[in-house]
Structures are given as structure tokens and as C-alpha cells.
Design an enzyme around this catalytic site. Structure first.
Site, PDB file in Angstrom:
ATOM      1  N   GLU A   1     -13.537  -4.255  11.949  1.00 43.21           N
ATOM      2  CA  GLU A   1     -14.120  -3.301  11.003  1.00 43.21           C
ATOM      3  C   GLU A   1     -15.619  -3.564  10.911  1.00 43.21           C
ATOM      4  O   GLU A   1     -16.129  -4.565  11.398  1.00 43.21           O
ATOM      5  CB  GLU A   1     -13.445  -3.442   9.635  1.00 43.21           C
ATOM      6  CG  GLU A   1     -11.983  -3.035   9.702  1.00 43.21           C
ATOM      7  CD  GLU A   1     -11.335  -2.809   8.342  1.00 43.21           C
ATOM      8  OE1 GLU A   1     -11.124  -3.793   7.614  1.00 43.21           O
ATOM      9  OE2 GLU A   1     -11.036  -1.631   8.025  1.00 43.21           O
TER      10      GLU A   1
ATOM     11  N   CYS B   1     -10.233 -13.478   1.722  1.00 43.18           N
ATOM     12  CA  CYS B   1      -9.673 -13.846   3.021  1.00 43.18           C
ATOM     13  C   CYS B   1     -10.588 -14.786   3.800  1.00 43.18           C
ATOM     14  O   CYS B   1     -10.135 -15.506   4.676  1.00 43.18           O
ATOM     15  CB  CYS B   1      -9.371 -12.598   3.835  1.00 43.18           C
ATOM     16  SG  CYS B   1     -10.779 -11.507   3.935  1.00 43.18           S
TER      17      CYS B   1
ATOM     18  N   GLU C   1      -6.223  -6.269   9.175  1.00 44.92           N
ATOM     19  CA  GLU C   1      -7.072  -7.357   8.652  1.00 44.92           C
ATOM     20  C   GLU C   1      -6.180  -8.178   7.742  1.00 44.92           C
ATOM     21  O   GLU C   1      -5.852  -7.750   6.631  1.00 44.92           O
ATOM     22  CB  GLU C   1      -8.252  -6.786   7.861  1.00 44.92           C
ATOM     23  CG  GLU C   1      -9.191  -5.910   8.666  1.00 44.92           C
ATOM     24  CD  GLU C   1     -10.051  -6.687   9.637  1.00 44.92           C
ATOM     25  OE1 GLU C   1     -10.027  -7.936   9.605  1.00 44.92           O
ATOM     26  OE2 GLU C   1     -10.735  -6.043  10.452  1.00 44.92           O
TER      27      GLU C   1
ATOM     28  N   TRP D   1      -5.537  -5.837  -3.356  1.00 44.11           N
ATOM     29  CA  TRP D   1      -6.119  -5.817  -4.696  1.00 44.11           C
ATOM     30  C   TRP D   1      -7.370  -6.675  -4.823  1.00 44.11           C
ATOM     31  O   TRP D   1      -8.072  -6.582  -5.814  1.00 44.11           O
ATOM     32  CB  TRP D   1      -5.082  -6.295  -5.722  1.00 44.11           C
ATOM     33  CG  TRP D   1      -4.401  -7.567  -5.319  1.00 44.11           C
ATOM     34  CD1 TRP D   1      -3.192  -7.683  -4.705  1.00 44.11           C
ATOM     35  CD2 TRP D   1      -4.914  -8.900  -5.439  1.00 44.11           C
ATOM     36  NE1 TRP D   1      -2.912  -9.002  -4.435  1.00 44.11           N
ATOM     37  CE2 TRP D   1      -3.961  -9.770  -4.875  1.00 44.11           C
ATOM     38  CE3 TRP D   1      -6.084  -9.449  -5.963  1.00 44.11           C
ATOM     39  CZ2 TRP D   1      -4.141 -11.151  -4.815  1.00 44.11           C
ATOM     40  CZ3 TRP D   1      -6.263 -10.830  -5.906  1.00 44.11           C
ATOM     41  CH2 TRP D   1      -5.295 -11.660  -5.344  1.00 44.11           C
ATOM     42  N   ASN D   2      -7.679  -7.523  -3.837  1.00 38.88           N
ATOM     43  CA  ASN D   2      -8.769  -8.486  -4.099  1.00 38.88           C
ATOM     44  C   ASN D   2     -10.165  -7.868  -4.011  1.00 38.88           C
ATOM     45  O   ASN D   2     -11.053  -8.240  -4.763  1.00 38.88           O
ATOM     46  CB  ASN D   2      -8.634  -9.740  -3.228  1.00 38.88           C
ATOM     47  CG  ASN D   2      -8.747  -9.452  -1.761  1.00 38.88           C
ATOM     48  OD1 ASN D   2      -8.511  -8.336  -1.313  1.00 38.88           O
ATOM     49  ND2 ASN D   2      -9.111 -10.448  -0.986  1.00 38.88           N
TER      50      ASN D   2
ATOM     51  N   SER E   1      -0.728  -1.311  -5.620  1.00 36.68           N
ATOM     52  CA  SER E   1      -0.001  -0.788  -6.787  1.00 36.68           C
ATOM     53  C   SER E   1      -0.491  -1.358  -8.108  1.00 36.68           C
ATOM     54  O   SER E   1      -0.529  -0.660  -9.110  1.00 36.68           O
ATOM     55  CB  SER E   1       1.479  -1.121  -6.684  1.00 36.68           C
ATOM     56  OG  SER E   1       2.029  -0.400  -5.647  1.00 36.68           O
TER      57      SER E   1
HETATM   58  P1  NDP Z   1      -0.156  -7.240   0.522  1.00 35.72           P
HETATM   59  O1  NDP Z   1       0.071  -7.355   1.979  1.00 35.72           O
HETATM   60  O2  NDP Z   1       0.918  -7.646  -0.393  1.00 35.72           O
HETATM   61  O3  NDP Z   1      -0.524  -5.742   0.125  1.00 35.72           O
HETATM   62  C1  NDP Z   1      -1.536  -5.027   0.792  1.00 35.72           C
HETATM   63  C2  NDP Z   1      -1.210  -3.542   0.761  1.00 35.72           C
HETATM   64  O4  NDP Z   1      -0.069  -3.302   1.593  1.00 35.72           O
HETATM   65  C3  NDP Z   1      -0.836  -3.043  -0.637  1.00 35.72           C
HETATM   66  O5  NDP Z   1      -1.349  -1.735  -0.826  1.00 35.72           O
HETATM   67  C4  NDP Z   1       0.693  -3.032  -0.565  1.00 35.72           C
HETATM   68  O6  NDP Z   1       1.281  -2.157  -1.495  1.00 35.72           O
HETATM   69  C5  NDP Z   1       0.906  -2.568   0.864  1.00 35.72           C
HETATM   70  N1  NDP Z   1       2.230  -2.842   1.409  1.00 35.72           N
HETATM   71  C6  NDP Z   1       3.083  -3.836   1.079  1.00 35.72           C
HETATM   72  N2  NDP Z   1       4.209  -3.745   1.815  1.00 35.72           N
HETATM   73  C7  NDP Z   1       4.071  -2.668   2.624  1.00 35.72           C
HETATM   74  C8  NDP Z   1       4.898  -2.038   3.603  1.00 35.72           C
HETATM   75  N3  NDP Z   1       6.099  -2.505   3.909  1.00 35.72           N
HETATM   76  N4  NDP Z   1       4.428  -0.948   4.240  1.00 35.72           N
HETATM   77  C9  NDP Z   1       3.205  -0.468   3.971  1.00 35.72           C
HETATM   78  N5  NDP Z   1       2.388  -0.990   3.027  1.00 35.72           N
HETATM   79  C10 NDP Z   1       2.808  -2.098   2.369  1.00 35.72           C
HETATM   80  O7  NDP Z   1      -1.511  -8.035   0.237  1.00 35.72           O
HETATM   81  P2  NDP Z   1      -2.197  -8.331  -1.161  1.00 35.72           P
HETATM   82  O8  NDP Z   1      -2.464  -7.049  -1.873  1.00 35.72           O
HETATM   83  O9  NDP Z   1      -1.415  -9.395  -1.852  1.00 35.72           O
HETATM   84  O10 NDP Z   1      -3.620  -8.888  -0.694  1.00 35.72           O
HETATM   85  C11 NDP Z   1      -3.872 -10.218  -0.378  1.00 35.72           C
HETATM   86  C12 NDP Z   1      -3.836 -10.434   1.125  1.00 35.72           C
HETATM   87  O11 NDP Z   1      -4.811  -9.636   1.781  1.00 35.72           O
HETATM   88  C13 NDP Z   1      -4.164 -11.853   1.501  1.00 35.72           C
HETATM   89  O12 NDP Z   1      -3.256 -12.330   2.462  1.00 35.72           O
HETATM   90  C14 NDP Z   1      -5.556 -11.763   2.116  1.00 35.72           C
HETATM   91  O13 NDP Z   1      -5.879 -12.766   3.022  1.00 35.72           O
HETATM   92  C15 NDP Z   1      -5.503 -10.416   2.742  1.00 35.72           C
HETATM   93  N6  NDP Z   1      -6.852  -9.930   2.948  1.00 35.72           N
HETATM   94  C16 NDP Z   1      -7.352  -9.902   4.227  1.00 35.72           C
HETATM   95  C17 NDP Z   1      -8.656  -9.516   4.461  1.00 35.72           C
HETATM   96  C18 NDP Z   1      -9.198  -9.442   5.859  1.00 35.72           C
HETATM   97  O14 NDP Z   1     -10.220  -8.801   6.040  1.00 35.72           O
HETATM   98  N7  NDP Z   1      -8.575 -10.058   6.847  1.00 35.72           N
HETATM   99  C19 NDP Z   1      -9.552  -9.157   3.363  1.00 35.72           C
HETATM  100  C20 NDP Z   1      -8.922  -9.209   2.060  1.00 35.72           C
HETATM  101  C21 NDP Z   1      -7.606  -9.587   1.881  1.00 35.72           C
HETATM  102  P3  NDP Z   1       1.709  -2.704  -2.962  1.00 35.72           P
HETATM  103  O15 NDP Z   1       0.447  -3.042  -3.660  1.00 35.72           O
HETATM  104  O16 NDP Z   1       2.422  -1.559  -3.526  1.00 35.72           O
HETATM  105  O17 NDP Z   1       2.585  -3.899  -2.727  1.00 35.72           O
END
Ligand code: NDP
Length: 488
Positions: A469, A291, A257, A158-159, A185
Site C-alpha cells: 500500500e 502493526c 496487510e 479498529w486500530n 464492527s
Molecule cells: P481483525 O482481523 O479481527 O478484523 C479486521 C477486519 O476484518 C474487521 O473489519 C473485521 O470485522 C473483519 N473480518 C473479521 N473476520 C472476517 C471474515 N471472516 N471475512 C471478512 N472480514 C472479516 O483485526 P482487528 O480489527 O482485531 O485489528 C488488529 C489486527 O490488524 C492486528 O493483527 C494488526 O497487526 C493488524 N493490522 C495490520 C496492519 C498492517 O498494515 N499490516 C496495520 C494495522 C493493523 P469485525 O470488526 O466485524 O470483526
């Protein structure tokens, strides 16, 4: 019942899924309300899918695959350019949705949407540069070609929901893969509007699909269903670990990522003013929900008393408020969970001896009462036993540790399970380069805090992820290598 009478009456965005070129509701008919984190106002209603919808989207992507992978890179490029034009045409609308659902300032949302269009334009051209090799040996002649992996899945957080979707859609489609996108979501509106704009640039049905729904249901189906051959996730490390385990059953290709905890090192010879300004920018951008945020500051003892007041001044100068207001620099946090985690990390640090130099609490006033607002916070005298130094806070907190030497700073910097980005400020470029070689991170910045560039690879070491990426590396993630041997 899809969008019910109450939902239809309210002035909200309505977001459906995109499957096989059609804008559709979920099979279950379930919907969810999306709320503005600045004031809890309902801003959108979204169809919520389940594993059946995910399966339909994958089947559509599978049907579209043979023609798409056979199409020319030039044609795919033209369609991506046309998608990018569509995104820019709707940039105001998509940016407004983004601000309403995640809270970030409107100017940042607009920049994010424009950046996403640039990613599409970049890969529209990069797709033409997927070349092979002709190899001659004693055993014969060989062609080495690169072909699209197949149906790919993008799962996004979501960020930066729009930009990070483009990082996956652009290279996947340019490479000749078809794709199913699962947006976050709680913030699916802008990412879905972006994907629709790309689709309406002229993509054949099924090339790009979007399904909404919980990660644990829809995401899990996309990962486990045998149709998907490639999963690209941006999200938390724990989600990456889960996906890695479940994708292992069918040895699927992965790009992950994940989380980060970026160190920021200030050397005794640094340009202190520039270091403090950049540090404030990178620690508090997007309310620290980034991140590559500065998460751990190591400042040489001898310059700490010059650096710290400048950082505090930078933090206090930021205007916190509803992202829809034009003068706002920092919006609310995304959710109650983010707010609680930020407070818990600060309380833990204070209990163990840290001092709050500014912030440390929500701002006061009626306009902040219903939102997840928190002031930019600077902590002094932290150490590595504290959660702020060990875990990803994902909030507007800049914790400072004073160090006796840069050797000490580098060993603290590497004392982390993450390795996404690292920053060092010094006027001695050779020293900066030697330090960069010792820092364990996918991107190391010397005298800048901008590791993300369309033309350079981005990704993490250690528990920050797998794969890269952006740049030409971004398209490699969607290609398989094939050796064709000719017995001449
Ligand atoms: P989440 O891991 O909670 O969610 C990311 C996505 O994964 C959402 O669409 C989520 O769905 C989905 N998801 C959750 N559980 C599962 C599963 N079991 N199987 C498949 N998909 C799943 O992360 P956040 O949305 O809270 O984002 C923040 C995180 O993202 C931080 O840790 C941040 O560091 C990282 N991030 C990393 C970056 C990078 O480039 N390395 C860049 C930006 C962010 P749902 O929304 O329905 O839960």
C-alpha cells in the site's frame, strides 16, 4: 425499528450505512451501541447490516463502475481533492469520534484524520500517472495498458480505522475502481464519517459505499460474492488466511496487510539515548496497538545497562489517561480482549523468568476503574520461548533480550512467522545497510522508527501479508494489465 427511543434520547453519534449514494439503515433494522473504552460510556449507535446489505452495496458499486472507469483521471482527481477538503473541514468532529470509540489521544486522532486527507490528495495526483507502453517486435506491435480491476472491497481494523480506510479508498477510486468499505464492527463511527465526507466531495452514487456488520457475515459476503474482484484487508493474520481461502474459489486479487512482530536491534556503537527514546515511542504509541510496534528488543550485552534505564525512563514519562484530556500520551486499550491478552503475555513471560522493570499492571485511581487502561511495561531477561516474543501482543509491552552479537540478534529477529517492520540502531551506516539486507521484513529502518511514508511502499513478508500500500505501488494493486496486439 431503527434507532429506538432510548438511543435517540442519548447524546450519541448515529451512524448509518452508505449505499448507492443514500444514507440508509440496515434491512434488518438491527443496531448496536458503541462504547468508549476509557469509561464504557455509550458514544454511538450504529446500523448493523447482514449479507443482504452487503449484496446491495456490491450491486450499487457494480452499477456505478462503467461510468466511473470511463471518467478521466483528472476528474477523479478533482473529486478526491474535494473529498480531502471535506475531510479536513470536518477533522475536529471525525477526530473526536475516533477518540471516543477507540480511546486514542485526541492529538493522535487529529493527526490520523489529517494523514488520511493527505492520502486522498496524493492519489488524486497519482491517478494521472497510470501509463501504458508501446512495444514493437517481429510479431507486430503491442499496446500494454492498465485498467481498473472492477469492484473492490476494503475491510479495515479498529486500530487506525480512518487512516487505513484512506489507504484503500484513495488508490482504488483514483485507479477507476468502485468500492465497498466494511469498517470494524466495534469502531465504525469515524471511518464511516470519513467515507461520507469523501462521498460528499461529489462522488456519483455507488462509487463509494459503506456497510456495517460482523466480519463473519458482512465481510464474508463481500469476499465471496462474485461481484467483488479485489479484496483489500488490514487485519489479523488469521482473518487474512480465511479471506485467502475463500477468495480462492474465484481467484480474486488480494492485498493483505496483516499482523506484525517487529524486532528492534541495538548495536554496541548505537547512539543509545536516541535508540531508547525512539524505542519507547514506537513500543507505546497507540498503547502498542500498532502493526509496526516495537515488539521484540535485542540489545547488545555491552550496552544493555545503559539502554534499559533510558527505555524505562521513557516508559514512565508517558501520561496514561482518557484520550479526551489534552496532556494524555497513551489512552486505554481498545477492549477487554486486548487487556486480557496483554496480561496473559506478561504473566507467561514472568512465569518463564522475565523481570518486570516498570508497569505490568493497570494504573491505580478512580478515573481508571471502568476503562481498559494498562501501564507501559518493560520486561527484562526474556527469551524466545515466551509468548511476547512469538505472538503479536498488541499492547504496551517492551520485552528485552540481551544478545552476545548482532549476528545472534539478526537470527532471532528472523525467527518469526511475521515480517512487517524491523529496526536497527548503529552509527556505522554500512553495517546498518548490510544488516538491513539480512532482515526479513517489508520495511527495515536504520536509526529511525518511521517506516510509513506516503511516497514509499508499505507491506509485509511472510505471514504479515501480501501486496503493498501507499506510493505508486498502492495504485498498482487496483489495476489489471492488458496487452493489445496489433497485427500490422
Ligand atoms: P481483525 O482481523 O479481527 O478484523 C479486521 C477486519 O476484518 C474487521 O473489519 C473485521 O470485522 C473483519 N473480518 C473479521 N473476520 C472476517 C471474515 N471472516 N471475512 C471478512 N472480514 C472479516 O483485526 P482487528 O480489527 O482485531 O485489528 C488488529 C489486527 O490488524 C492486528 O493483527 C494488526 O497487526 C493488524 N493490522 C495490520 C496492519 C498492517 O498494515 N499490516 C496495520 C494495522 C493493523 P469485525 O470488526 O466485524 O470483526
Amino acid at each position: 425499528m431503527y434507532f429506538d427511543a432510548m438511543e435517540m434520547e442519548m447524546d450519541m453519534h448515529r451512524s448509518r450505512m452508505l449505499i448507492d449514494g443514500q444514507s440508509v439503515h440496515s434491512l434488518s433494522g438491527q443496531t448496536a451501541i458503541i462504547r468508549n473504552p476509557a469509561n464504557q460510556d455509550p458514544v454511538g449507535v450504529v446500523s448493523v447490516g447482514d449479507s443482504r446489505d452487503a449484496g446491495l452495496a456490491l450491486e450499487a458499486a457494480q452499477r456505478a463502475l462503467p461510468a466511473w472507469k470511463e471518467s478521466s483521471p483528472e476528474m477523479r482527481g478533482r473529486l478526491l481533492h474535494s473529498g480531502a477538503e471535506n475531510v479536513l473541514r470536518r477533522a475536529d468532529e471525525i477526530a473526536r469520534m475516533l477518540t471516543l470509540e477507540v480511546g486514542k489521544p485526541l492529538k493522535d486522532s487529529r493527526r490520523e484524520v489529517e494523514a488520511a486527507a493527505r492520502v486522498l490528495d496524493y492519489y488524486a495526483e497519482e491517478g494521472r500517472r497510470v501509463f501504458g507502453q508501446w512495444i514493437q517486435s517481429e510479431k507486430g506491435r503491442s499496446l500494454v495498458v492498465r485498467e481498473p480491476i472492477g469492484v473492490a472491497v476494503a475491510i479495515t481494523p479498529w486500530n487506525y480505522p480512518v487512516d487505513l480506510t484512506s489507504w484503500k479508498v484513495g488508490p482504488a477510486l483514483a485507479a477507476g475502481c468502485t468500492m465497498v468499505v466494511k469498517p470494524p464492527s466495534k469502531a465504525p463511527l469515524a471511518a464511516t464519517a470519513f467515507s461520507l465526507a469523501v462521498h460528499e466531495g461529489g462522488l456519483p452514487p455507488g462509487v463509494l459505499n459503506v456497510v456495517h456488520g460482523p466480519g463473519s457475515v458482512v465481510g464474508a459476503e463481500l469476499v465471496e460474492n462474485p461481484i467483488s474482484r479485489k479484496i483489500s484487508l488490514t487485519g489479523e493474520t488469521e482473518t487474512g488466511r480465511w479471506i485467502m481461502e475463500h477468495a480462492a474459489t474465484r481467484i480474486k486479487r488480494l492485498s493483505l496487510e496483516l499482523g506484525g512482530s517487529a524486532p528492534f536491534i541495538v548495536c554496541p556503537d548505537a547512539d543509545i539515548e536516541s535508540a531508547a527514546l525512539s524505542c519507547a515511542r514506537r513500543a507505546f504509541a497507540n498503547a502498542g496497538q500498532l502493526c509496526i510496534s516495537v515488539n521484540r528488543i535485542y540489545v547488545a550485552e555491552e550496552v544493555a545497562d545503559r539502554f534499559i534505564p533510558l527505555l524505562v525512563r521513557g516508559a514512565k514519562a508517558l501520561v496514561v489517561g482518557d484520550g479526551q484530556k489534552p496532556d494524555v500520551d497513551m489512552g486505554p486499550l481498545f477492549s477487554q480482549d486486548q487487556l486480557e491478552r496483554t496480561k496473559e503475555h506478561i504473566a507467561d513471560a514472568v512465569l518463564k523468568g522475565a523481570e518486570i522493570l516498570c508497569g505490568g499492571r493497570p494504573p491505580e485511581g478512580e478515573e481508571y476503574e471502568l476503562g481498559y487502561f494498562f501501564l507501559p511495561t518493560v520486561l527484562d531477561h526474556v527469551d524466545h520461548s515466551m509468548r511476547v516474543m512469538q505472538e503479536e501482543t498488541f499492547g504496551p509491552v517492551a520485552p528485552i533480550m540481551r544478545v552476545a552479537s548482532i549476528d545472534e540478534a539478526i537470527s532471532f529477529a528472523n525467527d518469526s512467522r511475521y515480517g512487517l517492520a524491523a529496526y536497527i540502531y548503529t552509527q556505522d551506516l554500512l553495517f546498518g545497510l548490510r544488516a538491513a539486507e539480512r532482515l526479513e521484513a517489508g520495511s527495515v529502518c536504520v536509526n529511525t522508527v518511521s517506516p510509513v511514508d506516503l511516497h514509499t511502499p508499505f507491506g509485509g513478508w511472510k505471514e504479515s501479508g501480501l501486496g503493498r500500500e501507499l506510493s505508486s505501488s498502492g495504485i498498482d494493486e487496483y489495476l489489471e494489465v492488458k496487452h493489445i496486439r496489433l497485427g500490422l
